[in-house]
Design an enzyme around this catalytic site. Structure first.
Site, PDB file in Angstrom:
ATOM      1  N   GLU A  55       0.871  -1.167   0.000  1.00  0.00           N
ATOM      2  CA  GLU A  55       0.000   0.000   0.000  1.00  0.00           C
ATOM      3  C   GLU A  55       0.912   1.222   0.000  1.00  0.00           C
ATOM      4  OE1 GLU A  55      -2.807   0.192   3.240  1.00  0.00           O
ATOM      5  OE2 GLU A  55      -3.493   2.176   2.600  1.00  0.00           O
ATOM      6  N   ARG A 279       4.845 -12.764  10.032  1.00  0.00           N
ATOM      7  CA  ARG A 279       5.325 -11.391   9.898  1.00  0.00           C
ATOM      8  C   ARG A 279       6.692 -11.267  10.583  1.00  0.00           C
ATOM      9  NH1 ARG A 279       3.156  -5.949   9.516  1.00  0.00           N
ATOM     10  NH2 ARG A 279       1.451  -6.806   8.331  1.00  0.00           N
ATOM     11  N   LYS A 289       4.102   0.887   9.592  1.00  0.00           N
ATOM     12  CA  LYS A 289       4.226   2.127   8.828  1.00  0.00           C
ATOM     13  C   LYS A 289       3.597   3.310   9.563  1.00  0.00           C
ATOM     14  CE  LYS A 289       2.810   0.115   5.032  1.00  0.00           C
ATOM     15  NZ  LYS A 289       2.324  -0.101   3.662  1.00  0.00           N
TER      16      LYS A 289
HETATM   17  P1  ATP Z   1       1.772  -1.987   8.083  1.00  0.00           P
HETATM   18  O1  ATP Z   1       1.052  -2.794   9.080  1.00  0.00           O
HETATM   19  O2  ATP Z   1       3.120  -1.516   8.536  1.00  0.00           O
HETATM   20  O3  ATP Z   1       0.961  -0.891   7.475  1.00  0.00           O
HETATM   21  P2  ATP Z   1       1.114  -3.600   5.868  1.00  0.00           P
HETATM   22  O4  ATP Z   1       1.102  -5.052   5.976  1.00  0.00           O
HETATM   23  O5  ATP Z   1      -0.195  -2.918   5.880  1.00  0.00           O
HETATM   24  O6  ATP Z   1       2.112  -3.011   6.930  1.00  0.00           O
HETATM   25  P3  ATP Z   1       1.534  -3.395   3.087  1.00  0.00           P
HETATM   26  O7  ATP Z   1       2.057  -2.267   2.288  1.00  0.00           O
HETATM   27  O8  ATP Z   1       0.104  -3.722   2.922  1.00  0.00           O
HETATM   28  O9  ATP Z   1       1.877  -3.112   4.601  1.00  0.00           O
HETATM   29  O10 ATP Z   1       2.429  -4.684   2.875  1.00  0.00           O
HETATM   30  C1  ATP Z   1       2.730  -5.241   1.617  1.00  0.00           C
HETATM   31  C2  ATP Z   1       3.089  -6.682   1.788  1.00  0.00           C
HETATM   32  O11 ATP Z   1       4.177  -6.816   2.687  1.00  0.00           O
HETATM   33  C3  ATP Z   1       1.936  -7.479   2.372  1.00  0.00           C
HETATM   34  O12 ATP Z   1       1.838  -8.690   1.660  1.00  0.00           O
HETATM   35  C4  ATP Z   1       2.325  -7.695   3.800  1.00  0.00           C
HETATM   36  O13 ATP Z   1       1.765  -8.874   4.278  1.00  0.00           O
HETATM   37  C5  ATP Z   1       3.870  -7.723   3.721  1.00  0.00           C
HETATM   38  N1  ATP Z   1       4.456  -7.283   4.977  1.00  0.00           N
HETATM   39  C6  ATP Z   1       4.244  -6.121   5.628  1.00  0.00           C
HETATM   40  N2  ATP Z   1       4.910  -6.088   6.790  1.00  0.00           N
HETATM   41  C7  ATP Z   1       5.575  -7.270   6.898  1.00  0.00           C
HETATM   42  C8  ATP Z   1       6.445  -7.852   7.875  1.00  0.00           C
HETATM   43  N3  ATP Z   1       6.767  -7.223   9.003  1.00  0.00           N
HETATM   44  N4  ATP Z   1       6.936  -9.098   7.646  1.00  0.00           N
HETATM   45  C9  ATP Z   1       6.631  -9.739   6.505  1.00  0.00           C
HETATM   46  N5  ATP Z   1       5.830  -9.254   5.546  1.00  0.00           N
HETATM   47  C10 ATP Z   1       5.293  -8.028   5.726  1.00  0.00           C
HETATM   48 MG    MG Z   2      -1.693  -3.438   4.352  1.00  0.00          MG
END
Ligand code: ATP
Ligand code: MG
Length: 583
Positions: A55, A279, A289
């Site tokens: 995102e 994660r 983020k």
């Molecule tokens: P945040 O909770 O920080 O906003 P998010 O999961 O919403 O993180 P996205 O931009 O949606 O962030 O993530 C893109 C991809 O990266 C998704 O498939 C998500 O599952 C993966 N991802 C995000 N954070 C992690 C992490 N700490 N470890 C492994 N994969 C991750």
């Molecule tokens: Mg997300």
């Protein structure tokens, strides 16, 4: 705190494994599924198709690196393809700056996407599919407020209550949804919901919201839309449109998989399949983020690329290499349970990689002047120094030696404590690539601090060995004063002082504090008058070195020839190696 079991379940990076047949390599449950699906021709002759779906509401961090290495790495292994797809369904938080940084970071990590997509490319198709679901009696417009919907939702132990608008006619639903799209209703007054089961044990299946009204401009579609699809309604169908075979995401989406499948089945579209993995979490580090954004907005760090940030742009600036990060991601593998890994483990992979590639140089961070009284005034000798003992092809260089040098303040003690073998009055030590010197006397300032050490040298020990075979107990680094380059060096420590930065004391909670309270006040130390050997003049930004005996350092983007700036990437001491050895 100990590493999770994901350590042992992941594939270990190894040369031999790269040439082994697919089945024989260290594997994980997602990779196994790919092998199985290829064998059974589940998707016919189609290749493995994955996607990385960030995102664009912030910069990528180390956790994303894990996801990227999986999405791209596994597809690569089986000759498949990976799309980079921006999950841009929330116009209020998304920006072009983030899109640009994400693309740059994925490429920096060493991956190339097959196709660049945006969920917003699919808004028209998603809208049409919503109409299909309405016509099929599987979606309805609800006039309940967000709060009422929450109240109707029930709990894990109680079923939800059906909305009074649930049984609207298809015609009424089509009319209202069309008018939602046209902008006739204010934000939050109506939503489109899937008609599934308000008594489902899975809360995600209790008539989830598909569309909300949001009169907000989108970074790509401008003012075209005032209704936007929810993540759950957009994600699976976007996967399906891209014919994604294996859609990987983190464990918190496991309970969303039935909904992911429900939309695909009820629309009768390409059956992408979702897989969930653990994660990444690291000690002393936050990977959210929202929280990282707060650090940036409140100027608690210098920006998304502050070298203390766990963002890819931050650690790149800090001097981490993409290879180190990929090796780390391969080593940790994936599992089905979330755990916390030691930050020291990541640092271990950084050191291991830099050890192979970083040239060694001499730099003095906290200079103390040394005068060699019996060395000829004005004489300069070029001493031969090895660039990298781990890499013969890195060659050798010349380092100038002269009468006045700098050494580290730490490398001299007027009154040496027990077991202190470095320079002190009457003691002989080796100057790396130079001579043996013996301290004879000191000059002090008004405060009684030593500001100069006077020594003698033994001309027979040039290069660092005595012809008579006598030994010294230590070797110290130095820089010739007349030839030294002055630099600023930024030395970093953990950004947070707690292993779990989210953990607050009772007192902190009563005071209304949050994770900000756990910031390490000493995470940045700026050393303004470090002295570097002259070969470091004009080193380009991001060039990495090992400063002998001190650690790995890299040229910062604030650097310029008049005022070089270096970041300490990581110190030499390897805590992780010791932990591994002990266990
Ligand atoms: P945040 O909770 O920080 O906003 P998010 O999961 O919403 O993180 P996205 O931009 O949606 O962030 O993530 C893109 C991809 O990266 C998704 O498939 C998500 O599952 C993966 N991802 C995000 N954070 C992690 C992490 N700490 N470890 C492994 N994969 C991750
Ligand atoms: Mg997300």
């Amino acid at each position: 705190m100990s590493p999770t079991n994901s350590l042992s379940s992941g594939p270990a990076p190894s040369e031999a494994a790269d040439n082994a047949p697919a089945e024989a390599r260290p594997s994980n449950f997602i990779r196994d599924a790919m092998i199985e699906d290829l064998k059974s021709k589940k998707y016919g002759d189609a290749v493995i198709q994955t996607r990385f779906p960030p995102e664009p509401n912030g910069y990528l961090h180390i956790g994303h690196a894990k996801a990227i290495c999986l999405d791209f790495g596994l597809a690569d292994e089986f000759g498949g393809k990976t799309n980079l797809r921006f999950d841009d369904t929330n116009p209020e938080k998304e920006e072009q700056e983030y899109v640009d940084s994400i693309k740059k970071d994925v490429q920096w990590l060493g991956f190339e996407w097959d196709s660049l997509r945006y969920a917003s490319d699919y808004f028209d198709q998603l809208y049409e599919w919503a109409i299909k679901l309405i016509k099929d009696g599987k979606a309805y417009v609800d006039d309940l407020s967000a709060e009422e919907i929450r109240q109707h939702r029930g709990t894990l132990t109680e079923p939800g209550k059906e909305s009074p608008y649930r049984n609207r006619s298809v015609e009424e639903n089509l009319d209202l949804f069309e008018r939602m799209r046209k902008g006739e209703f204010p934000d939050g007054t109506r939503v489109l919901r899937a008609k599934i089961d308000m008594a489902s044990p899975n809360l995600n299946m209790r008539d989830p919201v598909m569309y909300r009204i949001l009169h907000a401009d989108h970074h790509r579609t401008g003012s075209k839309w005032c209704i936007y699809p929810m993540y759950d309604y957009a994600h699976g169908q976007s996967d399906s449109m891209e014919r994604v075979t294996h859609s990987m995401c983190t464990l918190e989406f496991e309970d969303h998989r039935p909904l992911y499948n429900w939309f695909i089945q009820n629309l009768g579209i390409f059956p992408s399949r979702q897989y969930e993995f653990d994660r990444l979490s690291l000690t002393y580090t936050l990977l959210s983020k929202r929280k990282l954004l707060k650090l940036v907005q409140e100027k608690l760090v210098s920006g998304w690329d502050d070298p203390r940030m766990p963002t890819l742009s931050g650690i790149r600036r800090r001097g981490y290499t993409p290879e180190a990060l990929r090796n780390f991601c391969n080593a940790i593998g994936v599992s089905k349970t979330n755990g916390i890994l030691e930050l020291a483990m990541l640092e271990h992979f950084v050191r291991e990689d830099l050890n192979k590639r970083a040239p060694r140089v001499m730099a003095v961070l906290r200079p103390l002047k040394v005068v060699i009284d019996n060395y000829p005034d004005g004489q300069v000798e070029q001493m031969e120094a090895v660039n990298n003992p781990e890499d013969e092809s890195a060659g050798k260089r010349q380092v100038p030696f002269s009468k006045v040098l700098y050494i580290e303040q730490d490398d001299f003690r007027e009154v040496p404590p027990k077991k202190y073998y470095r320079l002190s009055p009457g003691v002989e030590v080796r100057l790396r690539y130079g001579y043996f010197i013996t301290a004879k006397g000191v000059v002090k300032n008004d405060k009684g601090e030593v500001i100069e050490v006077h020594c003698t040298y033994d001309p027979a020990t040039k290069g660092g060995n005595a012809p008579d075979g006598r030994k010294v107990k230590s070797t110290i680094h130095w820089v010739s004063a007349a030839h030294a380059i002055e630099a600023e060096v930024r030395v970093y420590d953990n950004l947070f002082s707690k292993e779990d930065p989210n953990q607050l004391t009772e007192a902190q909670i009563t005071e209304g504090k949050d994770f900000i309270a756990n910031l390490n006040p000493n995470s940045l130390e700026v050393i303004t008058h470090a002295k570097l050997e002259p070969s470091l003049a004009n080193a380009p930004v991001e060039t990495r070195y090992q400063f002998e005996r001190l650690g790995y350092f890299c040229v910062d983007s604030d650097s310029n020839p008049a005022k070089p700036v270096f970041n300490r990437t990581v110190a030499l001491k390897d805590i992780w190696a010791r932990i591994e050895k002990r266990s």
